[in-house]
Design a protein around this motif. Structure first.
Motif, PDB file in Angstrom:
ATOM      1  N   PHE A 167     -28.864 -26.426  15.683  1.00  0.00           N
ATOM      2  CA  PHE A 167     -30.062 -25.642  14.875  1.00  0.00           C
ATOM      3  C   PHE A 167     -30.255 -26.903  13.592  1.00  0.00           C
ATOM      4  CE2 PHE A 167     -30.842 -21.262  15.917  1.00  0.00           C
ATOM      5  CZ  PHE A 167     -29.784 -21.190  16.985  1.00  0.00           C
ATOM      6  N   ARG A 168     -31.334 -26.308  12.904  1.00  0.00           N
ATOM      7  CA  ARG A 168     -31.784 -26.971  11.816  1.00  0.00           C
ATOM      8  C   ARG A 168     -32.306 -26.043  10.805  1.00  0.00           C
ATOM      9  NH1 ARG A 168     -36.639 -30.776  13.989  1.00  0.00           N
ATOM     10  NH2 ARG A 168     -38.329 -29.028  14.192  1.00  0.00           N
ATOM     11  N   GLN A 169     -32.288 -26.591   9.275  1.00  0.00           N
ATOM     12  CA  GLN A 169     -32.910 -25.737   8.429  1.00  0.00           C
ATOM     13  C   GLN A 169     -33.111 -26.681   7.246  1.00  0.00           C
ATOM     14  OE1 GLN A 169     -29.942 -22.750   6.647  1.00  0.00           O
ATOM     15  NE2 GLN A 169     -31.807 -21.377   6.161  1.00  0.00           N
ATOM     16  N   ALA A 170     -34.560 -26.568   7.191  1.00  0.00           N
ATOM     17  CA  ALA A 170     -35.401 -27.109   5.938  1.00  0.00           C
ATOM     18  C   ALA A 170     -35.401 -26.173   5.014  1.00  0.00           C
ATOM     19  CB  ALA A 170     -36.751 -27.641   6.317  1.00  0.00           C
ATOM     20  N   PRO A 171     -35.507 -26.853   3.774  1.00  0.00           N
ATOM     21  CA  PRO A 171     -35.622 -26.200   2.316  1.00  0.00           C
ATOM     22  C   PRO A 171     -36.825 -25.098   2.284  1.00  0.00           C
ATOM     23  CG  PRO A 171     -35.372 -28.562   1.830  1.00  0.00           C
ATOM     24  CD  PRO A 171     -35.722 -28.340   3.436  1.00  0.00           C
ATOM     25  N   GLY A 172     -36.197 -23.749   2.281  1.00  0.00           N
ATOM     26  CA  GLY A 172     -37.366 -22.673   2.047  1.00  0.00           C
ATOM     27  C   GLY A 172     -37.812 -22.040   3.486  1.00  0.00           C
ATOM     28  N   LYS A 173     -36.934 -22.681   4.458  1.00  0.00           N
ATOM     29  CA  LYS A 173     -37.299 -21.844   5.913  1.00  0.00           C
ATOM     30  C   LYS A 173     -36.052 -21.675   6.593  1.00  0.00           C
ATOM     31  CE  LYS A 173     -41.244 -25.207   6.775  1.00  0.00           C
ATOM     32  NZ  LYS A 173     -41.639 -26.026   7.582  1.00  0.00           N
ATOM     33  N   GLU A 174     -36.235 -20.817   7.443  1.00  0.00           N
ATOM     34  CA  GLU A 174     -35.133 -20.131   8.273  1.00  0.00           C
ATOM     35  C   GLU A 174     -34.435 -21.010   9.182  1.00  0.00           C
ATOM     36  OE1 GLU A 174     -36.731 -15.539   8.389  1.00  0.00           O
ATOM     37  OE2 GLU A 174     -36.417 -16.719  10.327  1.00  0.00           O
ATOM     38  N   ARG A 175     -33.325 -20.963   9.557  1.00  0.00           N
ATOM     39  CA  ARG A 175     -32.676 -21.849  10.199  1.00  0.00           C
ATOM     40  C   ARG A 175     -33.281 -21.437  11.775  1.00  0.00           C
ATOM     41  NH1 ARG A 175     -26.158 -22.301   9.888  1.00  0.00           N
ATOM     42  NH2 ARG A 175     -27.060 -22.456   7.655  1.00  0.00           N
ATOM     43  N   GLU A 176     -33.623 -22.731  12.469  1.00  0.00           N
ATOM     44  CA  GLU A 176     -34.248 -22.746  13.687  1.00  0.00           C
ATOM     45  C   GLU A 176     -33.514 -23.490  15.039  1.00  0.00           C
ATOM     46  OE1 GLU A 176     -37.859 -24.499  13.842  1.00  0.00           O
ATOM     47  OE2 GLU A 176     -37.401 -26.459  13.176  1.00  0.00           O
ATOM     48  N   PHE A 177     -33.710 -22.899  16.069  1.00  0.00           N
ATOM     49  CA  PHE A 177     -32.896 -23.664  17.221  1.00  0.00           C
ATOM     50  C   PHE A 177     -33.605 -24.731  17.492  1.00  0.00           C
ATOM     51  CE2 PHE A 177     -31.119 -23.459  21.315  1.00  0.00           C
ATOM     52  CZ  PHE A 177     -32.034 -24.310  22.075  1.00  0.00           C
ATOM     53  N   VAL A 178     -32.887 -25.673  17.820  1.00  0.00           N
ATOM     54  CA  VAL A 178     -33.415 -27.103  18.172  1.00  0.00           C
ATOM     55  C   VAL A 178     -32.957 -27.370  19.834  1.00  0.00           C
ATOM     56  CG1 VAL A 178     -32.889 -29.755  17.593  1.00  0.00           C
ATOM     57  CG2 VAL A 178     -32.824 -28.130  15.708  1.00  0.00           C
ATOM     58  N   ALA A 179     -31.797 -27.176  20.068  1.00  0.00           N
ATOM     59  CA  ALA A 179     -31.309 -27.492  21.439  1.00  0.00           C
ATOM     60  C   ALA A 179     -29.880 -27.126  21.762  1.00  0.00           C
ATOM     61  CB  ALA A 179     -31.175 -29.004  21.636  1.00  0.00           C
ATOM     62  N   ALA A 180     -29.475 -26.775  22.879  1.00  0.00           N
ATOM     63  CA  ALA A 180     -28.349 -26.189  23.580  1.00  0.00           C
ATOM     64  C   ALA A 180     -28.075 -26.903  24.785  1.00  0.00           C
ATOM     65  CB  ALA A 180     -28.314 -24.590  23.713  1.00  0.00           C
ATOM     66  N   ILE A 181     -26.845 -26.724  25.034  1.00  0.00           N
ATOM     67  CA  ILE A 181     -26.211 -27.374  26.163  1.00  0.00           C
ATOM     68  C   ILE A 181     -25.284 -26.752  26.902  1.00  0.00           C
ATOM     69  CG2 ILE A 181     -24.438 -29.011  24.913  1.00  0.00           C
ATOM     70  CD1 ILE A 181     -25.068 -31.129  26.897  1.00  0.00           C
ATOM     71  N   SER A 182     -25.186 -26.712  28.085  1.00  0.00           N
ATOM     72  CA  SER A 182     -23.984 -25.740  28.942  1.00  0.00           C
ATOM     73  C   SER A 182     -22.699 -26.611  28.738  1.00  0.00           C
ATOM     74  CB  SER A 182     -24.515 -25.638  30.344  1.00  0.00           C
ATOM     75  OG  SER A 182     -24.393 -27.049  31.102  1.00  0.00           O
ATOM     76  N   TRP A 183     -21.689 -25.695  29.100  1.00  0.00           N
ATOM     77  CA  TRP A 183     -20.206 -26.395  29.058  1.00  0.00           C
ATOM     78  C   TRP A 183     -20.385 -27.779  29.865  1.00  0.00           C
ATOM     79  CZ3 TRP A 183     -17.182 -27.122  33.272  1.00  0.00           C
ATOM     80  CH2 TRP A 183     -17.354 -26.649  34.669  1.00  0.00           C
ATOM     81  N   SER A 184     -20.702 -27.731  31.080  1.00  0.00           N
ATOM     82  CA  SER A 184     -20.545 -28.905  31.778  1.00  0.00           C
ATOM     83  C   SER A 184     -21.691 -30.082  31.500  1.00  0.00           C
ATOM     84  CB  SER A 184     -21.030 -28.475  33.225  1.00  0.00           C
ATOM     85  OG  SER A 184     -22.094 -28.118  33.393  1.00  0.00           O
ATOM     86  N   GLY A 185     -22.660 -29.679  30.802  1.00  0.00           N
ATOM     87  CA  GLY A 185     -23.884 -30.519  30.349  1.00  0.00           C
ATOM     88  C   GLY A 185     -24.847 -30.710  31.368  1.00  0.00           C
ATOM     89  N   SER A 186     -24.743 -29.953  32.423  1.00  0.00           N
ATOM     90  CA  SER A 186     -25.784 -30.017  33.516  1.00  0.00           C
ATOM     91  C   SER A 186     -26.996 -29.178  32.854  1.00  0.00           C
ATOM     92  CB  SER A 186     -24.952 -29.535  34.644  1.00  0.00           C
ATOM     93  OG  SER A 186     -24.740 -28.183  34.556  1.00  0.00           O
ATOM     94  N   SER A 187     -26.944 -28.606  32.130  1.00  0.00           N
ATOM     95  CA  SER A 187     -28.263 -27.710  31.765  1.00  0.00           C
ATOM     96  C   SER A 187     -28.221 -27.954  30.380  1.00  0.00           C
ATOM     97  CB  SER A 187     -27.864 -25.919  31.980  1.00  0.00           C
ATOM     98  OG  SER A 187     -27.886 -25.787  33.225  1.00  0.00           O
ATOM     99  N   THR A 188     -29.711 -28.030  29.899  1.00  0.00           N
ATOM    100  CA  THR A 188     -30.067 -28.370  28.510  1.00  0.00           C
ATOM    101  C   THR A 188     -31.178 -27.415  28.025  1.00  0.00           C
ATOM    102  OG1 THR A 188     -31.282 -30.318  29.060  1.00  0.00           O
ATOM    103  CG2 THR A 188     -29.043 -30.491  28.342  1.00  0.00           C
TER     104      THR A 188
END
Length: 123
Positions: A37-58
């Motif tokens: 996730f990322r959060q810029a000043p004055g903004k809400e925390r936003e989703f960037v990326a996610a990965i499955s336990w095996s790495g096969s799904s992103t």
């Protein structure tokens, strides 16, 4: 319990690249979906990326799709975020998280968080 430590942030010019790392310790790392996730000043925390336990799904936010790549090395208990073609609007504190308990794009759905690493992009 999971402990997460991010690194790799810094100052980069627009169009440049950075690679963030997130080292996990504690509970079994390889069985856990993880995220950035990322959060810029004055903004809400936003989703960037996610990965499955095996790495096969992103999964990626539309704003970073095609520019960022999430990956993981379970043997090293480490997750990465390769960020290319960086834009000034990518500047933020980047957080890794683990322990999904709900919808992955919501910050409240993640149980464990790192302390964050700052990414600054100059125009």
């Amino acid at each position: 319990q999971v402990q997460l430590v991010e690194s790799g942030g810094g100052l980069v010019q627009a169009g440049g690249s950075l690679r963030l790392s997130c080292v996990a310790s504690g509970r079994t790392f390889s069985s856990s979906r993880m995220t950035w996730f990322r959060q810029a000043p004055g903004k809400e925390r936003e989703f960037v990326a996610a990965i499955s336990w095996s790495g096969s799904s992103t999964y990626y936010a539309d704003s970073v799709k095609g520019r960022f790549t999430i990956s993981r090395d379970n043997a090293k208990n480490t997750m990465y975020l390769q960020m290319n073609s960086l834009k000034p609007e990518d500047a933020a504190v980047y957080y890794c998280a683990a322990g999904l308990i709900g919808t992955m794009t919501f910050p409240a759905s993640w149980k464990y968080w790192g302390q964050g690493t700052q990414v600054t992009v100059s125009s």
